[in-house]
Design a protein around this motif. Structure first.
Motif, PDB file in Angstrom:
ATOM      1  N   GLU A  56       0.839  -1.205   0.000  1.00  7.21           N
ATOM      2  CA  GLU A  56       0.000   0.000   0.000  1.00  7.21           C
ATOM      3  C   GLU A  56       0.873   1.254   0.000  1.00  7.21           C
ATOM      4  O   GLU A  56       2.042   1.203   0.378  1.00  7.21           O
ATOM      5  N   SER A  58       1.109   3.965   1.926  1.00  5.14           N
ATOM      6  CA  SER A  58       1.731   4.392   3.181  1.00  5.14           C
ATOM      7  C   SER A  58       2.916   3.492   3.536  1.00  5.14           C
ATOM      8  O   SER A  58       3.922   3.960   4.063  1.00  5.14           O
ATOM      9  N   GLU A  59       2.803   2.201   3.230  1.00  6.93           N
ATOM     10  CA  GLU A  59       3.908   1.273   3.485  1.00  6.93           C
ATOM     11  C   GLU A  59       5.092   1.596   2.576  1.00  6.93           C
ATOM     12  O   GLU A  59       6.237   1.590   3.015  1.00  6.93           O
ATOM     13  N   ALA A  61       5.782   4.514   1.242  1.00 11.39           N
ATOM     14  CA  ALA A  61       6.341   5.803   1.659  1.00 11.39           C
ATOM     15  C   ALA A  61       7.217   5.667   2.907  1.00 11.39           C
ATOM     16  O   ALA A  61       8.166   6.428   3.094  1.00 11.39           O
ATOM     17  N   SER A  62       6.925   4.683   3.748  1.00  9.74           N
ATOM     18  CA  SER A  62       7.702   4.516   4.981  1.00  9.74           C
ATOM     19  C   SER A  62       9.081   3.914   4.728  1.00  9.74           C
ATOM     20  O   SER A  62       9.918   3.889   5.619  1.00  9.74           O
ATOM     21  N   LYS A 136      13.300   6.679   1.780  1.00  9.80           N
ATOM     22  CA  LYS A 136      11.988   7.137   2.259  1.00  9.80           C
ATOM     23  C   LYS A 136      11.637   8.424   1.537  1.00  9.80           C
ATOM     24  O   LYS A 136      12.480   9.277   1.321  1.00  9.80           O
TER      25      LYS A 136
END
Length: 137
Positions: A56, A58-59, A61-62, A136
């Motif tokens: 996903e 957000s994952e 982007a982290s 990141k």
């Protein structure tokens, strides 16, 4: 004489057969498209492999592998056209550890003619544990 050899060494023969069986079982148990970090790095560096991250947003982007392409697993089928130019190159698929979303995604790619699709066993967590580069954004 041969019977005596087997009788005298039955414990060794049984141990050798058992260890061979365990090795064979582990080899057959592992999904055939899964690869480890060393093979992934070789495909990326020497075979111009594409890293396809199917986690996903957000994952991703982290933290993700440098130069990876991000297409969430549930959007893969509608975004296949973005991958056409990679059809003959190795593709290393990245998922979140513990949630192997690459199985279905890999099946989709293979059914559309992508011949060299591999899943990174253990996902992004294994990549991190091997101290391999993460970026990141």
């Amino acid at each position: 004489m041969e019977a005596t050899f087997f009788q005298n060494n039955i414990a060794l023969i049984v141990a050798a057969a058992a260890s061979g069986g365990i090795l064979l079982w582990q080899l057959l148990r592992r999904p055939r498209h899964e690869i480890g970090t060393m093979v992934a790095v070789q495909l990326i560096n020497y075979k111009d492999g594409l890293v396809l991250d199917v986690r996903e947003g957000s994952e991703y982007a982290s933290g993700h592998i440098p130069n990876s392409k991000h297409i969430p697993a549930d959007k893969l089928e509608e975004r296949l056209s973005e991958l056409e130019k990679f059809k003959d190159r190795p593709i290393v698929m990245i998922h979140r550890s513990g949630v192997n979303t690459t199985g279905k995604a890999g099946s989709i790619l293979r059914s559309h003619g992508f011949a060299h699709v591999h899943d990174l066993a253990g996902g992004i967590d294994v990549w991190r544990q091997a101290n391999l580069p993460i970026v990141k954004k």
